[in-house]
Design an enzyme around this catalytic site. Structure first.
Site, PDB file in Angstrom:
ATOM      1  CG  HIS A   1     -16.451 -22.833 -42.914  1.00 42.09           C
ATOM      2  ND1 HIS A   1     -17.668 -22.633 -41.725  1.00 42.09           N
ATOM      3  CD2 HIS A   1     -15.954 -21.525 -42.807  1.00 42.09           C
ATOM      4  CE1 HIS A   1     -17.505 -21.802 -40.852  1.00 42.09           C
ATOM      5  NE2 HIS A   1     -17.031 -20.905 -42.277  1.00 42.09           N
TER       6      HIS A   1
ATOM      7  CG  ASN B   1     -16.923 -17.692 -45.697  1.00 41.74           C
ATOM      8  OD1 ASN B   1     -16.883 -17.981 -46.596  1.00 41.74           O
ATOM      9  ND2 ASN B   1     -17.617 -18.577 -44.844  1.00 41.74           N
TER      10      ASN B   1
ATOM     11  CG  ASP C   1     -19.980 -24.190 -37.314  1.00 42.20           C
ATOM     12  OD1 ASP C   1     -18.830 -23.895 -37.690  1.00 42.20           O
ATOM     13  OD2 ASP C   1     -20.705 -23.710 -36.646  1.00 42.20           O
TER      14      ASP C   1
ATOM     15  CG  HIS D   1      -6.313 -12.858 -33.207  1.00 41.41           C
ATOM     16  ND1 HIS D   1      -7.435 -12.740 -32.781  1.00 41.41           N
ATOM     17  CD2 HIS D   1      -6.773 -11.672 -34.019  1.00 41.41           C
ATOM     18  CE1 HIS D   1      -8.031 -12.258 -33.573  1.00 41.41           C
ATOM     19  NE2 HIS D   1      -7.745 -11.414 -33.865  1.00 41.41           N
TER      20      HIS D   1
ATOM     21  CB  CYS E   1      -8.127 -16.128 -29.072  1.00 35.27           C
ATOM     22  SG  CYS E   1      -7.356 -15.558 -30.485  1.00 35.27           S
TER      23      CYS E   1
ATOM     24  CG  HIS F   1      -9.247 -16.354 -34.573  1.00 41.42           C
ATOM     25  ND1 HIS F   1      -8.327 -16.412 -33.718  1.00 41.42           N
ATOM     26  CD2 HIS F   1      -8.567 -17.430 -35.179  1.00 41.42           C
ATOM     27  CE1 HIS F   1      -6.976 -17.286 -33.394  1.00 41.42           C
ATOM     28  NE2 HIS F   1      -7.773 -17.675 -34.433  1.00 41.42           N
TER      29      HIS F   1
ATOM     30  CG  HIS G   1     -12.822 -19.807 -39.114  1.00 44.78           C
ATOM     31  ND1 HIS G   1     -13.000 -18.227 -39.201  1.00 44.78           N
ATOM     32  CD2 HIS G   1     -14.008 -19.641 -39.899  1.00 44.78           C
ATOM     33  CE1 HIS G   1     -14.223 -17.416 -39.137  1.00 44.78           C
ATOM     34  NE2 HIS G   1     -14.611 -18.791 -39.766  1.00 44.78           N
TER      35      HIS G   1
ATOM     36  N   GLY H   1     -19.285 -13.251 -46.195  1.00 44.04           N
ATOM     37  CA  GLY H   1     -19.664 -13.601 -45.185  1.00 44.04           C
ATOM     38  C   GLY H   1     -19.216 -14.291 -43.990  1.00 44.04           C
TER      39      GLY H   1
ATOM     40  CB  THR I   1     -20.128 -14.177 -38.155  1.00 42.69           C
ATOM     41  OG1 THR I   1     -19.674 -15.978 -38.153  1.00 42.69           O
ATOM     42  CG2 THR I   1     -21.148 -14.374 -40.290  1.00 42.69           C
TER      43      THR I   1
HETATM   44  P1  5GP Z   1     -17.706 -17.456 -40.668  1.00 44.20           P
HETATM   45  O1  5GP Z   1     -18.876 -17.594 -41.177  1.00 44.20           O
HETATM   46  O2  5GP Z   1     -16.753 -16.584 -39.748  1.00 44.20           O
HETATM   47  O3  5GP Z   1     -17.068 -18.087 -41.759  1.00 44.20           O
HETATM   48  O4  5GP Z   1     -17.716 -18.821 -40.111  1.00 44.20           O
HETATM   49  C1  5GP Z   1     -17.708 -18.503 -37.703  1.00 44.20           C
HETATM   50  C2  5GP Z   1     -18.585 -20.132 -38.044  1.00 44.20           C
HETATM   51  O5  5GP Z   1     -18.372 -20.164 -36.542  1.00 44.20           O
HETATM   52  C3  5GP Z   1     -19.832 -20.150 -38.049  1.00 44.20           C
HETATM   53  O6  5GP Z   1     -20.299 -21.677 -38.886  1.00 44.20           O
HETATM   54  C4  5GP Z   1     -20.874 -20.690 -36.201  1.00 44.20           C
HETATM   55  O7  5GP Z   1     -21.479 -21.087 -36.213  1.00 44.20           O
HETATM   56  C5  5GP Z   1     -19.118 -20.793 -35.987  1.00 44.20           C
HETATM   57  N1  5GP Z   1     -19.427 -20.566 -34.245  1.00 44.20           N
HETATM   58  C6  5GP Z   1     -19.524 -19.535 -33.869  1.00 44.20           C
HETATM   59  N2  5GP Z   1     -20.002 -19.432 -32.374  1.00 44.20           N
HETATM   60  C7  5GP Z   1     -19.696 -20.638 -32.169  1.00 44.20           C
HETATM   61  C8  5GP Z   1     -18.757 -21.399 -30.628  1.00 44.20           C
HETATM   62  O8  5GP Z   1     -18.882 -20.685 -29.979  1.00 44.20           O
HETATM   63  N3  5GP Z   1     -18.679 -22.971 -31.000  1.00 44.20           N
HETATM   64  C9  5GP Z   1     -18.404 -23.244 -31.982  1.00 44.20           C
HETATM   65  N4  5GP Z   1     -17.898 -24.300 -31.451  1.00 44.20           N
HETATM   66  N5  5GP Z   1     -18.773 -22.639 -33.361  1.00 44.20           N
HETATM   67  C10 5GP Z   1     -18.619 -21.343 -33.242  1.00 44.20           C
HETATM   68 ZN    ZN Z   2      -8.247 -14.878 -32.191  1.00 43.15          ZN
END
Ligand code: 5GP
Ligand code: ZN
Length: 114
Positions: free
Chosen positions: A102, A87, A30, A46, A7, A98, A100, A93, A95
């Site tokens: 990839h 994810n 990323d 959100h 957000c 919010h 999203h 997986g 992390t």
């Molecule tokens: P998830 O693991 O939730 O599917 O993906 C989260 C992604 O966000 C990860 O690939 C991680 O590298 C990326 N990420 C985490 N913090 C930041 C940030 O502050 N800026 C950017 N550009 N990517 C982030």
């Molecule tokens: Zn959010």
């Protein structure tokens, strides 16, 4: 939205390397790429994960995929292909809580994932 990283990025409070933006989504690179091209397609609204999706977001999700294909094309991925990944939750997986997606490409991507 409270203390949510994406957000804050969507609102411009935290900077990102932006690849695309419109009123519904933001796409940025990323911070820790796992492929030569690794961007995140993030709805500005959100929602914690796909578990929170309902019929009301059908247009938004269609838009996410349209933008994904457009960005894939702009980043040179369309000919060789790419992968769109969501994810969800602990075993998925996830992390950042919010929603999203990839967009990965620029190399051959193994299947199945680890
Ligand atoms: P998830 O693991 O939730 O599917 O993906 C989260 C992604 O966000 C990860 O690939 C991680 O590298 C990326 N990420 C985490 N913090 C930041 C940030 O502050 N800026 C950017 N550009 N990517 C982030
Ligand atoms: Zn959010």
């Amino acid at each position: 939205m409270q203390n949510c990283l994406f957000c804050k990025i969507a609102g411009g409070e935290i900077p990102s390397n932006k690849a695309y933006e419109d009123e519904q989504v933001i796409v940025f690179h990323d911070i820790s790429p796992v492929a030569p091209v690794h961007v995140l397609i993030v709805p500005k609204k959100h929602l914690a994960s796909t578990n929170e999706l309902s019929e009301a977001e059908s247009g938004l999700i269609a838009h996410v995929f349209k933008v994904a294909v457009q960005v894939a094309s702009e980043l040179g991925l369309k000919e060789n292909g790419y992968r769109i990944v969501n994810n969800c939750g602990k075993d998925g997986g996830q992390t950042v809580d919010h929603l999203h997606f990839h967009l990965l490409g620029g190399r051959y991507l193994d299947w199945p994932p680890g």
